[in-house]
Design a protein around this motif. Structure first.
Motif, PDB file in Angstrom:
ATOM      1  N   GLU A 125       0.871  -1.173   0.000  1.00 23.86           N
ATOM      2  CA  GLU A 125       0.000   0.000   0.000  1.00 23.86           C
ATOM      3  C   GLU A 125       0.907   1.222   0.000  1.00 23.86           C
ATOM      4  OE1 GLU A 125      -3.062  -0.705   2.959  1.00 23.86           O
ATOM      5  OE2 GLU A 125      -3.477   1.458   2.970  1.00 23.86           O
ATOM      6  N   TRP A 126       0.626   2.222  -0.815  1.00 23.48           N
ATOM      7  CA  TRP A 126       1.527   3.368  -0.850  1.00 23.48           C
ATOM      8  C   TRP A 126       0.780   4.688  -0.887  1.00 23.48           C
ATOM      9  CZ3 TRP A 126       0.852  -0.307  -4.591  1.00 23.48           C
ATOM     10  CH2 TRP A 126       0.420   0.103  -5.853  1.00 23.48           C
ATOM     11  N   GLU A 127       1.529   5.751  -0.591  1.00 25.90           N
ATOM     12  CA  GLU A 127       0.937   7.086  -0.519  1.00 25.90           C
ATOM     13  C   GLU A 127       1.014   7.770  -1.871  1.00 25.90           C
ATOM     14  OE1 GLU A 127       3.111   9.047   2.606  1.00 25.90           O
ATOM     15  OE2 GLU A 127       1.947   8.039   4.175  1.00 25.90           O
ATOM     16  N   LYS A 128       0.168   8.792  -2.046  1.00 27.75           N
ATOM     17  CA  LYS A 128       0.300   9.578  -3.266  1.00 27.75           C
ATOM     18  C   LYS A 128       1.379  10.646  -3.051  1.00 27.75           C
ATOM     19  CE  LYS A 128      -3.765  12.369  -2.234  1.00 27.75           C
ATOM     20  NZ  LYS A 128      -5.160  12.111  -2.109  1.00 27.75           N
ATOM     21  N   PRO A 129       1.970  11.154  -4.130  1.00 24.17           N
ATOM     22  CA  PRO A 129       2.998  12.185  -3.969  1.00 24.17           C
ATOM     23  C   PRO A 129       2.380  13.496  -3.479  1.00 24.17           C
ATOM     24  CG  PRO A 129       2.519  11.813  -6.298  1.00 24.17           C
ATOM     25  CD  PRO A 129       1.762  10.771  -5.538  1.00 24.17           C
ATOM     26  N   GLY A 130       3.235  14.399  -3.021  1.00 19.58           N
ATOM     27  CA  GLY A 130       2.762  15.725  -2.617  1.00 19.58           C
ATOM     28  C   GLY A 130       2.580  15.872  -1.117  1.00 19.58           C
ATOM     29  N   LYS A 131       2.983  14.846  -0.349  1.00 16.92           N
ATOM     30  CA  LYS A 131       2.831  14.917   1.110  1.00 16.92           C
ATOM     31  C   LYS A 131       4.032  15.648   1.720  1.00 16.92           C
ATOM     32  CE  LYS A 131       2.392  11.982   5.170  1.00 16.92           C
ATOM     33  NZ  LYS A 131       2.501  10.631   5.708  1.00 16.92           N
ATOM     34  N   LYS A 132       3.753  16.481   2.696  1.00 21.91           N
ATOM     35  CA  LYS A 132       4.826  17.171   3.435  1.00 21.91           C
ATOM     36  C   LYS A 132       5.445  16.183   4.417  1.00 21.91           C
ATOM     37  CE  LYS A 132       4.152  21.587   2.167  1.00 21.91           C
ATOM     38  NZ  LYS A 132       4.990  21.764   0.973  1.00 21.91           N
ATOM     39  N   VAL A 133       6.759  16.058   4.373  1.00 24.19           N
ATOM     40  CA  VAL A 133       7.418  15.104   5.267  1.00 24.19           C
ATOM     41  C   VAL A 133       8.679  15.719   5.888  1.00 24.19           C
ATOM     42  CG1 VAL A 133       6.642  12.961   4.138  1.00 24.19           C
ATOM     43  CG2 VAL A 133       8.692  14.136   3.286  1.00 24.19           C
ATOM     44  N   SER A 134       9.179  14.978   6.847  1.00 18.02           N
ATOM     45  CA  SER A 134      10.451  15.226   7.506  1.00 18.02           C
ATOM     46  C   SER A 134      10.453  16.503   8.335  1.00 18.02           C
ATOM     47  CB  SER A 134      11.619  15.207   6.514  1.00 18.02           C
ATOM     48  OG  SER A 134      12.827  14.930   7.217  1.00 18.02           O
ATOM     49  N   TYR A 135      11.663  16.928   8.708  1.00 14.79           N
ATOM     50  CA  TYR A 135      11.739  17.949   9.738  1.00 14.79           C
ATOM     51  C   TYR A 135      11.053  19.243   9.324  1.00 14.79           C
ATOM     52  CZ  TYR A 135      16.095  19.570   7.328  1.00 14.79           C
ATOM     53  OH  TYR A 135      17.036  20.009   6.422  1.00 14.79           O
ATOM     54  N   ASN A 136      10.327  19.796  10.283  1.00 12.89           N
ATOM     55  CA  ASN A 136       9.558  21.028  10.098  1.00 12.89           C
ATOM     56  C   ASN A 136       8.608  20.930   8.906  1.00 12.89           C
ATOM     57  OD1 ASN A 136      12.249  21.526  11.382  1.00 12.89           O
ATOM     58  ND2 ASN A 136      11.303  23.501  11.824  1.00 12.89           N
ATOM     59  N   ASN A 137       8.246  19.690   8.519  1.00  7.53           N
ATOM     60  CA  ASN A 137       7.386  19.478   7.332  1.00  7.53           C
ATOM     61  C   ASN A 137       7.905  20.247   6.125  1.00  7.53           C
ATOM     62  OD1 ASN A 137       5.413  17.626   8.049  1.00  7.53           O
ATOM     63  ND2 ASN A 137       4.280  19.188   9.209  1.00  7.53           N
ATOM     64  N   SER A 138       9.233  20.294   5.965  1.00  5.98           N
ATOM     65  CA  SER A 138       9.784  21.196   4.946  1.00  5.98           C
ATOM     66  C   SER A 138      10.185  20.478   3.648  1.00  5.98           C
ATOM     67  CB  SER A 138      10.985  21.954   5.527  1.00  5.98           C
ATOM     68  OG  SER A 138      11.940  21.055   6.052  1.00  5.98           O
ATOM     69  N   TYR A 139       9.820  19.225   3.516  1.00  2.62           N
ATOM     70  CA  TYR A 139      10.082  18.482   2.273  1.00  2.62           C
ATOM     71  C   TYR A 139       8.765  17.936   1.743  1.00  2.62           C
ATOM     72  CZ  TYR A 139      14.954  18.881   3.600  1.00  2.62           C
ATOM     73  OH  TYR A 139      16.181  19.384   3.925  1.00  2.62           O
ATOM     74  N   THR A 140       8.732  17.665   0.440  1.00  7.83           N
ATOM     75  CA  THR A 140       7.503  17.195  -0.196  1.00  7.83           C
ATOM     76  C   THR A 140       7.820  15.955  -1.026  1.00  7.83           C
ATOM     77  OG1 THR A 140       6.839  19.511  -0.361  1.00  7.83           O
ATOM     78  CG2 THR A 140       5.562  17.934  -1.652  1.00  7.83           C
ATOM     79  N   THR A 141       7.031  14.917  -0.868  1.00  5.86           N
ATOM     80  CA  THR A 141       7.294  13.694  -1.646  1.00  5.86           C
ATOM     81  C   THR A 141       6.931  13.902  -3.113  1.00  5.86           C
ATOM     82  OG1 THR A 141       5.101  12.798  -1.179  1.00  5.86           O
ATOM     83  CG2 THR A 141       6.874  12.187   0.344  1.00  5.86           C
ATOM     84  N   SER A 142       7.656  13.191  -3.984  1.00 10.04           N
ATOM     85  CA  SER A 142       7.391  13.329  -5.417  1.00 10.04           C
ATOM     86  C   SER A 142       7.800  12.052  -6.149  1.00 10.04           C
ATOM     87  CB  SER A 142       8.167  14.522  -5.981  1.00 10.04           C
ATOM     88  OG  SER A 142       9.559  14.242  -5.951  1.00 10.04           O
ATOM     89  N   THR A 143       7.319  11.945  -7.367  1.00  4.27           N
ATOM     90  CA  THR A 143       7.703  10.838  -8.237  1.00  4.27           C
ATOM     91  C   THR A 143       7.674  11.333  -9.674  1.00  4.27           C
ATOM     92  OG1 THR A 143       7.014   8.707  -9.128  1.00  4.27           O
ATOM     93  CG2 THR A 143       5.294  10.046  -8.137  1.00  4.27           C
ATOM     94  N   SER A 144       8.535  10.773 -10.510  1.00  2.00           N
ATOM     95  CA  SER A 144       8.474  11.113 -11.935  1.00  2.00           C
ATOM     96  C   SER A 144       8.065   9.885 -12.731  1.00  2.00           C
ATOM     97  CB  SER A 144       9.837  11.634 -12.407  1.00  2.00           C
ATOM     98  OG  SER A 144      10.824  10.643 -12.170  1.00  2.00           O
ATOM     99  N   ALA A 145       7.614   8.840 -12.015  1.00  3.97           N
ATOM    100  CA  ALA A 145       7.276   7.581 -12.682  1.00  3.97           C
ATOM    101  C   ALA A 145       5.862   7.596 -13.232  1.00  3.97           C
ATOM    102  CB  ALA A 145       7.430   6.431 -11.689  1.00  3.97           C
ATOM    103  N   GLY A 146       5.596   6.681 -14.127  1.00  2.00           N
ATOM    104  CA  GLY A 146       4.247   6.503 -14.669  1.00  2.00           C
ATOM    105  C   GLY A 146       3.452   5.545 -13.797  1.00  2.00           C
ATOM    106  N   LYS A 147       2.630   4.743 -14.447  1.00  3.23           N
ATOM    107  CA  LYS A 147       1.743   3.831 -13.700  1.00  3.23           C
ATOM    108  C   LYS A 147       2.521   2.710 -13.021  1.00  3.23           C
ATOM    109  CE  LYS A 147      -2.802   4.108 -15.850  1.00  3.23           C
ATOM    110  NZ  LYS A 147      -2.676   5.508 -16.215  1.00  3.23           N
ATOM    111  N   PRO A 148       2.100   2.312 -11.805  1.00  4.85           N
ATOM    112  CA  PRO A 148       2.777   1.206 -11.107  1.00  4.85           C
ATOM    113  C   PRO A 148       2.618  -0.116 -11.849  1.00  4.85           C
ATOM    114  CG  PRO A 148       0.737   1.832  -9.981  1.00  4.85           C
ATOM    115  CD  PRO A 148       0.973   2.854 -11.040  1.00  4.85           C
TER     116      PRO A 148
END
Ligand SMILES: *[C@@H]1O[C@H](CO)[C@@H](O)[C@H](O)[C@H]1NC(C)=O
Ligand SMILES: *[C@@H]1O[C@H](CO)[C@@H](O)[C@H](O)[C@H]1NC(C)=O
Ligand SMILES: *[C@@H]1O[C@H](CO)[C@@H](O)[C@H](O)[C@H]1NC(C)=O
Ligand SMILES: *[C@@H]1O[C@H](CO)[C@@H](O)[C@H](O)[C@H]1NC(C)=O
Ligand SMILES: *[C@@H]1O[C@H](CO)[C@@H](O)[C@H](O)[C@H]1NC(C)=O
Ligand SMILES: *[C@@H]1O[C@H](CO)[C@@H](O)[C@H](O)[C@H]1NC(C)=O
Ligand SMILES: *[C@@H]1O[C@H](CO)[C@@H](O)[C@H](O)[C@H]1NC(C)=O
Length: 366
Positions: A255-278
């Motif tokens: 099970e995985w999360e969608k990109p765009g979530k704020k993560v890590s210290y002070n919520n100062s990073y954002t998850t991302s992906t450049s991949a296509g369909k899983p």
């Protein structure tokens, strides 16, 4: 047997004269003495790789102390961790002081300072399990970039600290009663994979900490991960015959999360992906990245099957002993969701980054 003739002896002497130093075959880098080695980053790539490793050393220092403070000596004893073993954990924390100092020195004071962390464990076995997982990605994260560093002098020093960390990872497996090293090779992962695994545990960091430039992929969860805390119940041991925690053909749910979530210290990073369909699960273990097809894909959920196979096929093992081989999938290892299945090997694993949909997650194969 080959015996040198007079002529070939003369040629060998002449060849010897052309060498940098006696008994020093031609080739190699940095062996002539000039310029003298300088232990500083050789590029932004070096700085960012070393600064990521420094963040890892800081959390290890904090984590080992935190565990010793959170649980009483009696709670450790109840989990089979004797006073001598508790001292070993204390000593491992001291080693982290050394590692953080070393990398801070290489980064000439410009590296990360210590942060505030958040931990997921409530019991001694869970603490030990978290330690054997965190040191696994710490170790593998460095193997992934060591040979790619511009600065070989820095790589030499880092090698000498990461080999100590490798011993810590194994010691934590032993403290949990797991088989200490069920692989023939320790695997490497990319910086972005290591950062994805580390990021959630950094709560706040000083404002002056250098921004980490690696990618944060969306988080991946293995919803039926083998649980070393429940299954290895024999207590601390140098080695043990724990029943295999997993097997080829095992049904694995993801099970995985969608990109765009704020993560890590002070919520100062954002998850991302450049991949296509899983499309595939990528299993990174030993020297190999193996793919299995995703099945029952439902939004950000899917399942797959644990692959089998041996690290080398029976016929290519040195000495040709066809009865000895090591299963490819074992140990504390890595699984990701990817959109393609390119053939990658340890030195070009970073070519997988652009295909990562989510992960890695740690898979407790053995
Ligand atoms: C992992 O290695 C251990 C020790 O050799 C072995 O007992 C176990 O069966 C292996 N696990 C898998 C999944 O092959
Ligand atoms: C994160 O938050 C802490 C506590 O509020 C603050 O001291 C620190 O400067 C912040 N760090 C960053 C990188 O913003
Ligand atoms: C450990 O397991 C292996 C493989 O199953 C077996 O050959 C060996 O005899 C066992 N050793 C002990 C001490 O139980
Ligand atoms: C694993 O990687 C090694 C080294 O690249 C290679 O020789 C071997 O064939 C690979 N094994 C499998 C099962 O792909
Ligand atoms: C091959 O490996 C098996 C299992 O380790 C061992 O018993 C056997 O002696 C080995 N044979 C040779 C020829 O090395
Ligand atoms: C390798 O040898 C083992 C033991 O003889 C056998 O069980 C296994 O099927 C062989 N694997 C392959 C890929 O030939
Ligand atoms: C990675 O390197 C291997 C050779 O070690 C090569 O066969 C493979 O094509 C490379 N992968 C990519 C994606 O370029």
């Amino acid at each position: 047997m080959w015996k040198p003739s007079l002529l070939s002896s003369c040629l060998l002497v002449l060849a010897g004269l052309a060498r940098a130093a006696p008994y020093t075959p031609k080739g190699g880098v940095g062996t002539s003495g000039t310029p003298p080695p300088v232990y500083v980053p050789g590029s932004d790539f070096d700085f960012q790789s070393l600064n990521l490793a420094l963040n890892q050393e800081w959390i290890e220092l904090d984590l080992f102390h935190h565990g010793l403070a959170q649980f009483s000596p009696a709670e450790f004893e109840a989990a089979g961790v004797t006073p001598a073993y508790q001292f070993l954990i204390e000593y491992m924390a001291d080693q982290e002081v050394g590692h953080a100092t070393l990398i801070s020195n290489i980064l000439q004071g410009k590296g990360a300072k210590r942060c505030q962390y958040t931990y997921p464990f409530k019991t001694v076995p869970e603490f030990l399990d978290f330690c054997q997982k965190l040191t696994r990605w710490g170790e593998s994260g460095v193997y992934g970039f060591l040979a790619h560093l511009d600065s070989r002098p820095s790589a030499t020093l880092l090698t000498q600290s990461i080999t100590t960390e490798a011993r810590q990872q194994m010691a934590f497996r032993q403290l949990k009663g797991l088989f200490p090293m069920p692989v023939w090779f320790e695997t490497g992962i990319t910086q972005s994979m290591a950062w994805t695994l580390l990021a959630p545990y950094l709560k706040t960091c000083p404002a002056e900490n250098p921004r980490i430039e690696w990618q944060n992929f969306p988080a991946l969860t293995i919803t039926n991960n083998p649980d070393a805390t429940k299954e290895a119940t024999g207590g601390a041991a140098v080695s043990s015959n724990v029943t295999a925690l997993s097997y080829a053909g095992r049904h694995v749910t993801l099970e995985w999360e969608k990109p765009g979530k704020k993560v890590s210290y002070n919520n100062s990073y954002t998850t991302s992906t450049s991949a296509g369909k899983p499309k595939y699960a990528a299993w990174i273990s030993q020297l190999n990245t193996t793919y299995t097809e995703l099945k029952h894909i439902d939004g950000r959920k899917a399942s797959t099957t644990q692959p089998g196979g041996n690290i080398f096929s029976n016929h290519t093992v040195a000495g040709g002993n066809s009865t000895i081989s090591a299963p490819l999938i074992n140990d504390t290892m890595f699984v990701l969701i990817v959109d393609d299945n390119p053939h990658v090997t340890p030195f070009n694993l970073s070519l997988l980054n652009k295909h990562v949909v989510a992960g890695p997650a740690i898979y407790q194969a053995g």
